[in-house]
Motif scaffolding. Structure first.
Motif, PDB file in Angstrom:
ATOM      1  N   ILE A  31       0.919  -1.302  -0.015  1.00 35.53           N
ATOM      2  CA  ILE A  31      -0.115  -0.245  -0.069  1.00 35.53           C
ATOM      3  C   ILE A  31       0.793   1.297   0.205  1.00 35.53           C
ATOM      4  O   ILE A  31       0.608   2.160  -0.621  1.00 35.53           O
ATOM      5  CB  ILE A  31      -0.987   0.036   1.090  1.00 35.53           C
ATOM      6  CG1 ILE A  31      -1.861  -1.288   0.971  1.00 35.53           C
ATOM      7  CG2 ILE A  31      -1.566   1.443   1.372  1.00 35.53           C
ATOM      8  CD1 ILE A  31      -2.914  -1.348   2.205  1.00 35.53           C
ATOM      9  N   LEU A  44      -6.635   0.056  -3.925  1.00 35.79           N
ATOM     10  CA  LEU A  44      -6.173  -1.098  -3.240  1.00 35.79           C
ATOM     11  C   LEU A  44      -7.102  -1.585  -2.127  1.00 35.79           C
ATOM     12  O   LEU A  44      -7.760  -0.448  -1.717  1.00 35.79           O
ATOM     13  CB  LEU A  44      -4.898  -0.957  -2.696  1.00 35.79           C
ATOM     14  CG  LEU A  44      -3.635  -1.193  -3.811  1.00 35.79           C
ATOM     15  CD1 LEU A  44      -2.307  -0.907  -2.992  1.00 35.79           C
ATOM     16  CD2 LEU A  44      -3.637  -2.320  -4.559  1.00 35.79           C
ATOM     17  N   LEU A  50      -5.671  -7.036   1.441  1.00 37.98           N
ATOM     18  CA  LEU A  50      -4.636  -7.199   0.562  1.00 37.98           C
ATOM     19  C   LEU A  50      -3.486  -8.147   1.296  1.00 37.98           C
ATOM     20  O   LEU A  50      -3.053  -9.073   0.832  1.00 37.98           O
ATOM     21  CB  LEU A  50      -3.663  -6.085   0.513  1.00 37.98           C
ATOM     22  CG  LEU A  50      -2.455  -5.801  -0.462  1.00 37.98           C
ATOM     23  CD1 LEU A  50      -2.843  -6.525  -1.851  1.00 37.98           C
ATOM     24  CD2 LEU A  50      -1.934  -4.689  -0.554  1.00 37.98           C
ATOM     25  N   HIS A  69      -0.711  -5.929  -8.949  1.00 38.05           N
ATOM     26  CA  HIS A  69      -0.044  -6.418  -7.804  1.00 38.05           C
ATOM     27  C   HIS A  69       1.364  -6.861  -7.894  1.00 38.05           C
ATOM     28  O   HIS A  69       2.210  -6.695  -7.059  1.00 38.05           O
ATOM     29  CB  HIS A  69      -0.784  -7.498  -6.981  1.00 38.05           C
ATOM     30  CG  HIS A  69      -2.081  -6.979  -6.463  1.00 38.05           C
ATOM     31  ND1 HIS A  69      -3.291  -7.550  -6.885  1.00 38.05           N
ATOM     32  CD2 HIS A  69      -2.373  -6.357  -5.504  1.00 38.05           C
ATOM     33  CE1 HIS A  69      -4.133  -6.537  -6.015  1.00 38.05           C
ATOM     34  NE2 HIS A  69      -3.836  -6.072  -5.239  1.00 38.05           N
TER      35      HIS A  69
END
Length: 148
Positions: A31, A44, A50, A69
């Motif tokens: 992030i 995100l 995540l 990603h």
């Protein structure tokens, strides 16, 4: 699941663990990298979301990270834990590309990922001599000019 996919998942897990990162720390790092790259925070999922994705990539029946990603992972593993850039053979970045290949990523996408990271690594050094009229992603150094 094929042995290749298991190898890819195990490699991703080994990379993360070798850096001493938990799943949550890896999610937070990704992030933060997205923010440094100018991606909006809303592009995100949450840290928890995540974190679940990272766990799926490392699972016994793994999923492959998508292109966005993969780019974040590439930026994470292109730098050593001390902050220097390492993209060559034996680097974590090279190991990441191998892991992605084992997870089924195509050679064209891996070559593109490598090119993007090499360009990002070179950009701070060469921007003073690059042609400003070319798109930033594909800038190449100008040939030296002779004094008149």
């Amino acid at each position: 699941m094929s042995d290749d996919r298991a190898t890819g998942a195990a490699t991703l897990k080994a990379l993360r663990r070798r850096r001493g990162l938990s799943l949550a720390e890896t999610a937070r790092a990704l992030i933060a990298i997205a923010g440094q790259l100018g991606r909006p925070r809303t592009s995100l999922p949450s840290v928890a979301g995540l974190q679940r994705s990272v766990a799926r990539w490392e699972a016994p029946a793994p999923t492959r990270p998508d292109a966005r990603h993969q780019l974040l992972l590439a930026h994470l593993y292109a730098r050593t834990p001390t902050g220097s850039i390492a993209l060559g053979a034996g680097s974590d970045f090279s190991e990441l590309l191998d892991a992605l290949a084992h997870l089924g990523e195509g050679s064209a996408q891996l070559a593109e990922l490598r090119s993007m990271l090499v360009a990002a690594a070179c950009w701070p050094c060469c921007r003073r001599v690059c042609r400003p009229d070319w798109p930033q992603r594909w800038r190449t150094p100008r040939a030296p000019t002779r004094p008149s």
